[in-house]
Design a protein around this motif. Structure first.
Motif, PDB file in Angstrom:
ATOM      1  N   LEU A  21     -43.820  -3.726  31.274  1.00 40.90           N
ATOM      2  CA  LEU A  21     -43.200  -4.083  29.993  1.00 40.90           C
ATOM      3  C   LEU A  21     -44.230  -4.752  29.070  1.00 40.90           C
ATOM      4  O   LEU A  21     -44.331  -4.425  27.890  1.00 40.90           O
ATOM      5  CB  LEU A  21     -42.015  -5.038  30.225  1.00 40.90           C
ATOM      6  N   ASN A  22     -45.003  -5.662  29.647  1.00 36.97           N
ATOM      7  CA  ASN A  22     -46.005  -6.368  28.840  1.00 36.97           C
ATOM      8  C   ASN A  22     -47.055  -5.403  28.293  1.00 36.97           C
ATOM      9  O   ASN A  22     -47.499  -5.532  27.162  1.00 36.97           O
ATOM     10  CB  ASN A  22     -46.679  -7.485  29.642  1.00 36.97           C
ATOM     11  N   VAL A  26     -43.932  -5.561  25.114  1.00 37.37           N
ATOM     12  CA  VAL A  26     -42.652  -6.265  25.159  1.00 37.37           C
ATOM     13  C   VAL A  26     -42.891  -7.690  25.675  1.00 37.37           C
ATOM     14  O   VAL A  26     -43.621  -7.894  26.646  1.00 37.37           O
ATOM     15  CB  VAL A  26     -41.651  -5.523  26.091  1.00 37.37           C
ATOM     16  N   THR A  28     -41.644 -10.761  27.660  1.00 40.33           N
ATOM     17  CA  THR A  28     -40.641 -10.887  28.723  1.00 40.33           C
ATOM     18  C   THR A  28     -40.489 -12.322  29.196  1.00 40.33           C
ATOM     19  O   THR A  28     -41.420 -13.120  29.110  1.00 40.33           O
ATOM     20  CB  THR A  28     -41.068 -10.046  29.946  1.00 40.33           C
ATOM     21  N   CYS A  41     -35.917  -9.548  27.282  1.00 39.56           N
ATOM     22  CA  CYS A  41     -36.995  -8.834  26.574  1.00 39.56           C
ATOM     23  C   CYS A  41     -36.872  -9.043  25.075  1.00 39.56           C
ATOM     24  O   CYS A  41     -35.778  -8.953  24.520  1.00 39.56           O
ATOM     25  CB  CYS A  41     -36.889  -7.332  26.834  1.00 39.56           C
ATOM     26  N   SER A  42     -37.987  -9.311  24.423  1.00 41.00           N
ATOM     27  CA  SER A  42     -37.957  -9.418  22.970  1.00 41.00           C
ATOM     28  C   SER A  42     -39.178  -8.731  22.383  1.00 41.00           C
ATOM     29  O   SER A  42     -40.078  -8.331  23.115  1.00 41.00           O
ATOM     30  CB  SER A  42     -37.877 -10.880  22.534  1.00 41.00           C
ATOM     31  N   ILE A  44     -39.400  -5.836  21.040  1.00 43.05           N
ATOM     32  CA  ILE A  44     -39.548  -4.440  21.473  1.00 43.05           C
ATOM     33  C   ILE A  44     -39.855  -3.587  20.243  1.00 43.05           C
ATOM     34  O   ILE A  44     -39.047  -3.528  19.310  1.00 43.05           O
ATOM     35  CB  ILE A  44     -38.251  -3.937  22.155  1.00 43.05           C
ATOM     36  N   ILE A  50     -37.021   1.844  25.759  1.00 41.23           N
ATOM     37  CA  ILE A  50     -36.904   0.897  26.852  1.00 41.23           C
ATOM     38  C   ILE A  50     -36.149   1.467  28.056  1.00 41.23           C
ATOM     39  O   ILE A  50     -36.205   0.935  29.161  1.00 41.23           O
ATOM     40  CB  ILE A  50     -36.270  -0.419  26.320  1.00 41.23           C
TER      41      ILE A  50
END
Ligand code: PEP
Ligand code: MN
Length: 334
Positions: A21-22, A26, A28, A41-42, A44, A50
Motif C-alpha cells: 500500500l505504501n 497510500v 496507512t 488508509c488515506s 489514496i 484499491i
C-alpha cells in the motif's frame, strides 16, 4: 477507507500488505477496531484501484467511507492537526487561551488588557476592529486605528492577535497586522469570504453559524481548505435554540463529536455562547473537560464600560482565577 483484516492474519502478511500500500503512495495506519485489526488508509490517489487488496489472504473485507468531508475529515487525515502560529501551537497537548475585549476601544484599553492576560495564561489576544453588530446604531469598531493598537499591544506583551474580518477586500490589508483571521458566526455561510481567507496562509478561526448544523459548518471549513489554506480552527460559539435564558445554547456535545469526524482543532467561545458573565467560567470549564483545544473569552478591565457585549465580559480577577482552573482541568483530560 478501512481494510478489515482476518483475525487469524499473520504478522508478516500484514507487513507485506502495508508495504504494498505504501509503495502505491497510500498512507496507512494499523489499528484495533473493537475486536478486529484494521488498516486505516488515506491519501489514496485517484489512479490507485484499491480493490487489489482483496487478493491478499489476510484481508477479510474493505469498507469505503463516503464522507463529504474530503479535507477536514479524519478519513483524509487520521492524525489531529496542530496549527502553528509561530511558536504558539494550537491543537497539541496544551490548552490555548484566547482572551481580550469584544472590541478594541482605545490604545490604552487594549494595552492594559493585553498586559494582564499575558501574565495570566493567554497566548492570543482578541479584539474586534470591524464589528458585525445586530444594530447599525451600535459601535461598529475603530477600523484601521484599532488594528494599529491591537498589533502594538500584541507586540509589546508577546501575544499573537486575532481580529474578525468581514469582507474579502480587507483581508490582505488586515493580514499585515494580525496573526489569525476570524470568520464570525454571521459569515459562516459567506462563501466568497471563506474562499478569500482560504487564499491566505493565515490561520482562520471559523465560528459556527448561529443556526448551522455540524455538516454545514464542516462544509464551510472545506471552502477554506480547498483554496489551499490548511490552518482552520473550528469555534463553537453557541447556537440558537428554543431556550432564551442564555443568549445562545452552548452545544457541548459538538466538541467530542467533531473530534471523531474531523482532524481540525476545536475551540469554544463561552462568552457568546451564554451572554451572561457569571456563567462564562462554568461553560469554559465544561468545554475544556469535553476536550476543547482552546477557549476564547471576552475580558475587560471594566466590563461595565465595555463598548460592546458588556453583559458577557468577565473581569480581570475572574479571568485570572478561571485560567488557572482551566489549565488544571486540561491536565486531567490529557
Ligand atoms: C466576536 O467574537 O466578537 C463575535 C462577534 O462573535 P460571533 O461571530 O460568535 O457573534
Ligand atoms: Mn463580542
Amino acid at each position: 477507507m478501512l481494510i478489515i483484516l482476518k483475525r487469524e492474519a499473520k504478522q508478516n502478511s500484514i507487513k507485506f500488505l502495508l508495504e504494498k500500500l505504501n509503495e502505491k503512495g497510500v498512507v496507512t495506519k494499523l489499528a484495533n477496531l473493537a475486536n478486529d485489526k484494521v488498516i486505516h488508509c488515506s491519501k489514496i490517489k485517484p489512479d490507485v484501484d484499491i480493490s487489489f487488496v482483496k487478493r491478499y489472504d489476510c484481508v477479510l473485507s474493505i469498507q469505503s467511507f463516503k464522507s463529504p468531508y474530503r479535507l477536514s475529515g479524519r478519513e483524509y487525515k487520521p492524525e489531529s492537526t496542530i496549527i502553528n502560529i509561530d511558536e504558539v501551537k494550537l491543537g497539541n497537548d496544551e490548552l490555548t487561551i484566547i482572551a481580550g475585549p469584544c472590541s478594541v476601544e482605545s490604545k490604552a484599553q487594549i494595552k492594559e488588557i493585553a498586559h494582564f492576560i499575558s501574565e495570566n495564561g493567554a497566548k492570543i489576544l482578541r479584539g474586534g476592529v470591524v464589528k458585525p453588530r445586530t444594530s447599525p446604531y451600535s459601535f461598529q469598531g475603530l477600523g484601521v486605528k484599532g488594528l494599529e493598537y491591537i498589533k502594538e499591544a500584541g507586540e509589546e506583551y508577546g501575544l499573537k492577535i486575532v481580529c474578525e474580518t468581514l469582507e474579502p477586500s480587507e483581508i490582505q490589508f488586515m493580514s499585515d497586522y494580525v496573526d489569525l483571521l476570524q470568520i464570525g458566526t454571521r459569515n459562516m455561510y459567506n462563501y466568497p469570504l471563506l474562499k478569500s481567507v482560504g487564499q491566505t496562509k493565515k490561520p482562520v478561526i471559523l465560528k459556527r453559524g448561529v443556526s448551522a448544523t455540524v455538516h454545514e459548518w464542516l462544509m464551510s471549513a472545506e471552502y477554506i481548505l480547498t483554496e489551499g489554506n490548511p490552518n482552520v480552527i473550528l469555534c463553537e460559539r453557541g447556537i440558537r435554540t428554543f431556550n432564551t435564558y442564555t443568549r445562545n445554547t452552548l452545544d457541548i456535545s459538538v466538541v467530542p463529536y467533531i473530534k471523531t469526524v474531523s482532524h481540525l482543532p476545536v475551540i469554544v467561545d463561552p462568552s457568546h455562547s451564554s451572554g451572561i458573565y457569571n456563567i462564562v467560567p462554568s461553560l469554559a470549564m465544561a468545554s475544556v473537560s469535553a476536550g476543547a483545544d482552546g477557549v476564547m473569552i471576552e475580558v475587560h478591565s471594566n466590563p461595565e464600560d465595555s463598548f460592546s457585549d458588556s453583559e458577557q465580559t468577565i473581569t480581570f480577577e475572574e479571568f485570572s482565577k478561571l485560567s488557572k482552573k482551566l489549565f488544571n482541568i486540561r491536565k486531567v483530560v490529557n
